[in-house]
Design a protein around this motif. Structure first.
Motif, PDB file in Angstrom:
ATOM      1  N   HIS A 183     -26.073 -57.928 -56.070  1.00 47.93           N
ATOM      2  CA  HIS A 183     -25.710 -56.801 -56.936  1.00 47.93           C
ATOM      3  C   HIS A 183     -24.418 -57.077 -57.701  1.00 47.93           C
ATOM      4  CE1 HIS A 183     -28.586 -53.625 -55.766  1.00 47.93           C
ATOM      5  NE2 HIS A 183     -28.606 -54.225 -54.586  1.00 47.93           N
ATOM      6  N   PHE A 184     -23.492 -57.820 -57.116  1.00 45.68           N
ATOM      7  CA  PHE A 184     -22.124 -58.026 -57.611  1.00 45.68           C
ATOM      8  C   PHE A 184     -21.376 -56.692 -57.540  1.00 45.68           C
ATOM      9  CE2 PHE A 184     -18.718 -58.505 -60.722  1.00 45.68           C
ATOM     10  CZ  PHE A 184     -18.217 -59.743 -60.384  1.00 45.68           C
ATOM     11  N   ALA A 185     -21.862 -55.691 -58.268  1.00 43.01           N
ATOM     12  CA  ALA A 185     -21.304 -54.337 -58.236  1.00 43.01           C
ATOM     13  C   ALA A 185     -22.358 -53.391 -58.822  1.00 43.01           C
ATOM     14  CB  ALA A 185     -20.018 -54.250 -59.049  1.00 43.01           C
ATOM     15  N   TYR A 186     -22.245 -52.108 -58.482  1.00 48.94           N
ATOM     16  CA  TYR A 186     -23.125 -51.040 -58.946  1.00 48.94           C
ATOM     17  C   TYR A 186     -24.463 -51.006 -58.210  1.00 48.94           C
ATOM     18  CZ  TYR A 186     -19.629 -50.943 -62.591  1.00 48.94           C
ATOM     19  OH  TYR A 186     -18.422 -50.909 -63.261  1.00 48.94           O
ATOM     20  N   LEU A 187     -24.720 -49.850 -57.618  1.00 45.04           N
ATOM     21  CA  LEU A 187     -25.935 -49.530 -56.865  1.00 45.04           C
ATOM     22  C   LEU A 187     -26.050 -50.281 -55.543  1.00 45.04           C
ATOM     23  CD1 LEU A 187     -28.677 -49.207 -59.654  1.00 45.04           C
ATOM     24  CD2 LEU A 187     -27.105 -47.479 -58.781  1.00 45.04           C
ATOM     25  N   GLU A 188     -25.028 -51.040 -55.182  1.00 49.22           N
ATOM     26  CA  GLU A 188     -25.062 -51.709 -53.884  1.00 49.22           C
ATOM     27  C   GLU A 188     -24.990 -50.707 -52.745  1.00 49.22           C
ATOM     28  OE1 GLU A 188     -21.323 -50.387 -54.640  1.00 49.22           O
ATOM     29  OE2 GLU A 188     -22.263 -51.896 -55.950  1.00 49.22           O
ATOM     30  N   LYS A 227     -21.261 -53.144 -67.926  1.00 53.26           N
ATOM     31  CA  LYS A 227     -21.679 -52.227 -66.874  1.00 53.26           C
ATOM     32  C   LYS A 227     -23.122 -51.769 -67.089  1.00 53.26           C
ATOM     33  CE  LYS A 227     -20.312 -47.844 -64.690  1.00 53.26           C
ATOM     34  NZ  LYS A 227     -19.294 -46.766 -64.688  1.00 53.26           N
ATOM     35  N   THR A 228     -23.484 -51.493 -68.347  1.00 54.31           N
ATOM     36  CA  THR A 228     -24.849 -51.043 -68.652  1.00 54.31           C
ATOM     37  C   THR A 228     -25.873 -52.106 -68.269  1.00 54.31           C
ATOM     38  OG1 THR A 228     -24.104 -49.618 -70.464  1.00 54.31           O
ATOM     39  CG2 THR A 228     -26.405 -50.344 -70.526  1.00 54.31           C
ATOM     40  N   GLU A 229     -25.601 -53.354 -68.626  1.00 54.10           N
ATOM     41  CA  GLU A 229     -26.527 -54.446 -68.320  1.00 54.10           C
ATOM     42  C   GLU A 229     -26.645 -54.670 -66.815  1.00 54.10           C
ATOM     43  OE1 GLU A 229     -26.566 -59.250 -68.936  1.00 54.10           O
ATOM     44  OE2 GLU A 229     -26.031 -58.025 -70.683  1.00 54.10           O
ATOM     45  N   LEU A 230     -25.505 -54.662 -66.122  1.00 53.79           N
ATOM     46  CA  LEU A 230     -25.516 -54.931 -64.688  1.00 53.79           C
ATOM     47  C   LEU A 230     -26.194 -53.792 -63.920  1.00 53.79           C
ATOM     48  CD1 LEU A 230     -24.694 -56.801 -62.402  1.00 53.79           C
ATOM     49  CD2 LEU A 230     -22.426 -55.732 -62.392  1.00 53.79           C
ATOM     50  N   ALA A 231     -25.882 -52.554 -64.285  1.00 58.08           N
ATOM     51  CA  ALA A 231     -26.490 -51.417 -63.598  1.00 58.08           C
ATOM     52  C   ALA A 231     -28.000 -51.370 -63.842  1.00 58.08           C
ATOM     53  CB  ALA A 231     -25.830 -50.113 -64.043  1.00 58.08           C
ATOM     54  N   ALA A 232     -28.427 -51.701 -65.060  1.00 52.45           N
ATOM     55  CA  ALA A 232     -29.863 -51.725 -65.354  1.00 52.45           C
ATOM     56  C   ALA A 232     -30.569 -52.785 -64.509  1.00 52.45           C
ATOM     57  CB  ALA A 232     -30.085 -51.988 -66.837  1.00 52.45           C
ATOM     58  N   GLY A 272     -28.684 -50.094 -76.285  1.00 56.50           N
ATOM     59  CA  GLY A 272     -30.085 -50.229 -75.900  1.00 56.50           C
ATOM     60  C   GLY A 272     -30.474 -51.658 -75.594  1.00 56.50           C
ATOM     61  N   ARG A 273     -29.972 -52.603 -76.402  1.00 56.95           N
ATOM     62  CA  ARG A 273     -30.300 -54.009 -76.181  1.00 56.95           C
ATOM     63  C   ARG A 273     -29.737 -54.485 -74.845  1.00 56.95           C
ATOM     64  NH1 ARG A 273     -29.336 -58.136 -81.033  1.00 56.95           N
ATOM     65  NH2 ARG A 273     -30.916 -56.708 -81.866  1.00 56.95           N
ATOM     66  N   ALA A 274     -28.519 -54.056 -74.518  1.00 58.99           N
ATOM     67  CA  ALA A 274     -27.910 -54.442 -73.234  1.00 58.99           C
ATOM     68  C   ALA A 274     -28.725 -53.883 -72.076  1.00 58.99           C
ATOM     69  CB  ALA A 274     -26.469 -53.940 -73.156  1.00 58.99           C
ATOM     70  N   TYR A 275     -29.232 -52.661 -72.230  1.00 59.85           N
ATOM     71  CA  TYR A 275     -30.037 -52.054 -71.168  1.00 59.85           C
ATOM     72  C   TYR A 275     -31.327 -52.842 -70.958  1.00 59.85           C
ATOM     73  CZ  TYR A 275     -32.698 -48.614 -68.512  1.00 59.85           C
ATOM     74  OH  TYR A 275     -33.458 -48.001 -67.555  1.00 59.85           O
ATOM     75  N   LEU A 276     -32.023 -53.180 -72.050  1.00 58.80           N
ATOM     76  CA  LEU A 276     -33.266 -53.951 -71.928  1.00 58.80           C
ATOM     77  C   LEU A 276     -33.002 -55.334 -71.344  1.00 58.80           C
ATOM     78  CD1 LEU A 276     -35.074 -53.070 -75.280  1.00 58.80           C
ATOM     79  CD2 LEU A 276     -35.568 -52.193 -72.988  1.00 58.80           C
ATOM     80  N   LYS A 277     -31.902 -55.930 -71.758  1.00 60.37           N
ATOM     81  CA  LYS A 277     -31.536 -57.233 -71.207  1.00 60.37           C
ATOM     82  C   LYS A 277     -31.310 -57.130 -69.702  1.00 60.37           C
ATOM     83  CE  LYS A 277     -28.210 -61.031 -71.836  1.00 60.37           C
ATOM     84  NZ  LYS A 277     -26.978 -61.461 -72.566  1.00 60.37           N
ATOM     85  N   GLY A 278     -30.691 -56.027 -69.285  1.00 61.50           N
ATOM     86  CA  GLY A 278     -30.458 -55.810 -67.860  1.00 61.50           C
ATOM     87  C   GLY A 278     -31.746 -55.652 -67.084  1.00 61.50           C
ATOM     88  N   LEU A 279     -32.723 -54.933 -67.652  1.00 60.39           N
ATOM     89  CA  LEU A 279     -34.011 -54.789 -66.969  1.00 60.39           C
ATOM     90  C   LEU A 279     -34.654 -56.150 -66.749  1.00 60.39           C
ATOM     91  CD1 LEU A 279     -35.621 -51.679 -68.752  1.00 60.39           C
ATOM     92  CD2 LEU A 279     -34.248 -51.736 -66.659  1.00 60.39           C
TER      93      LEU A 279
END
Length: 324
Positions: A183-188, A227-232, A272-279
């Motif tokens: 996870h590194f960080a977020y949602l762990e 943060k958006t990319e990692l959390a996604a 939005g692009r960062a979110y899709l990249k995160g998924l």
């Protein structure tokens, strides 16, 4: 002999660290505690502050920023106490914070974790977090965020504790495994609470354990591209590692709706692009050798726990829609 080790991960948090540690020095009627700061390669003078103003505080200094998960795991492995409290560096604990968490955990033998009442730094009458919930849309959300704290004065069972201010039973951590460093960080904290539920343990919220919380002190802001990319990515990873195939197929229509709504939300914020990249990165995590090794294996003896989790996913979706 300490009963509790308070673990504070720190990365360039010098502007908060002094208040955080001074509040811990002023705890009332607390069990014997050890305070351990795990520094993630800070370059802002944090280590110098600790050395000169808090010489009795134990410090583990890591050479680089290895993320929240690795830092707290280092702290947990260094601890030899029945309980550990994880505490963000950008918090200021009320005088009975430690005692309230400890008593709440001791009163519940089945408790894996107990989450504190986190209040907003700039308006302590409002909640930042009263424990975390997880719903069938694939969303984790903070219970009570932005609402009047007075409405959350009763202890309650929650899906998982917020790792920013919570106590954990170390024995159960050793049984189910530590925080997943993928996870590194977020949602762990959601992930480890989910894992505990699959083993039959519970998490609770204790309103008498209060901290004020600045929020996003390490990442810099509530919403940013990193943060958006990692959390996604982690939102997909949590599903892949904790849900058996049949369960995520069953939930797929709801999950698709959840991902679409989130994409539209971040698209409006030009992320939005960062979110899709995160998924996409989340799918890579699931399929990676490390991700496959961390997959929670389904066991028939735990079927009741899986059904209980599924019920919670439905209930928490209704609560989210009703804003309750």
């Amino acid at each position: 002999m300490c009963e509790i080790t308070i673990i504070i991960p720190n990365y360039n948090g010098i502007r908060f660290l002094k208040d955080c540690l001074e509040a811990l020095q002023n705890q009332q009627d607390a069990p014997a505690c050890c305070v351990l700061v795990v520094d993630n390669g800070s370059s802002d003078g944090s280590l110098e502050l600790l050395k000169t103003q808090f010489p009795l505080t134990e410090v583990i200094s890591l050479p680089d920023n290895t993320g929240f998960c690795h830092a707290v795991n280092v702290g947990i492995q260094a601890a030899d106490t029945p309980y550990v409290i994880l505490l963000n560096n950008d918090t200021k604990a009320a005088p009975r914070f430690v005692r309230a968490l400890y008593d709440a955990a001791e009163a519940r033998p089945e408790a894996f974790s107990v989450s504190a009442r986190m209040l907003m730094w700039d308006n302590p009458d409002l909640l930042d977090d009263a424990g975390d919930r997880y719903c069938v849309l694939g969303w984790a959300y903070a219970r009570g965020k932005g609402r009047h704290a007075a409405a959350y004065n009763q202890p309650a069972e929650i899906f998982s504790a917020c790792g920013g201010a919570a106590i954990y039973r170390r024995r159960i951590l050793e049984e189910i495994g530590l925080f997943d460093e993928n996870h590194f960080a977020y949602l762990e904290d959601l992930d480890i609470g989910y894992r505990a539920r699959l083993h039959g343990y519970r998490s609770y919220y204790e309103p008498e354990a209060r901290v004020i919380h600045y929020g996003s002190a390490s990442s810099g802001s509530r919403y940013n591209l990193w943060k958006t990319e990692l959390a996604a990515a982690n939102s997909v990873y949590v599903i892949g590692k904790n849900m058996p195939v049949l369960q995520w197929v069953w939930n797929l229509p709801f999950l698709c709706v959840g991902f679409i709504v989130k994409f539209l939300f971040f698209h409006k914020k030009a992320m939005g692009r960062a979110y899709l990249k995160g998924l996409g990165k989340g799918l890579e995590k699931i399929c990676s050798q490390s991700g496959r090794a961390r997959k929670v294996p389904f066991q028939w003896k735990n079927l009741g726990h899986y059904l209980a989790v599924q019920w919670q996913l439905y209930v928490n979706t209704i609560r989210l829609l009703k804003k309750s």
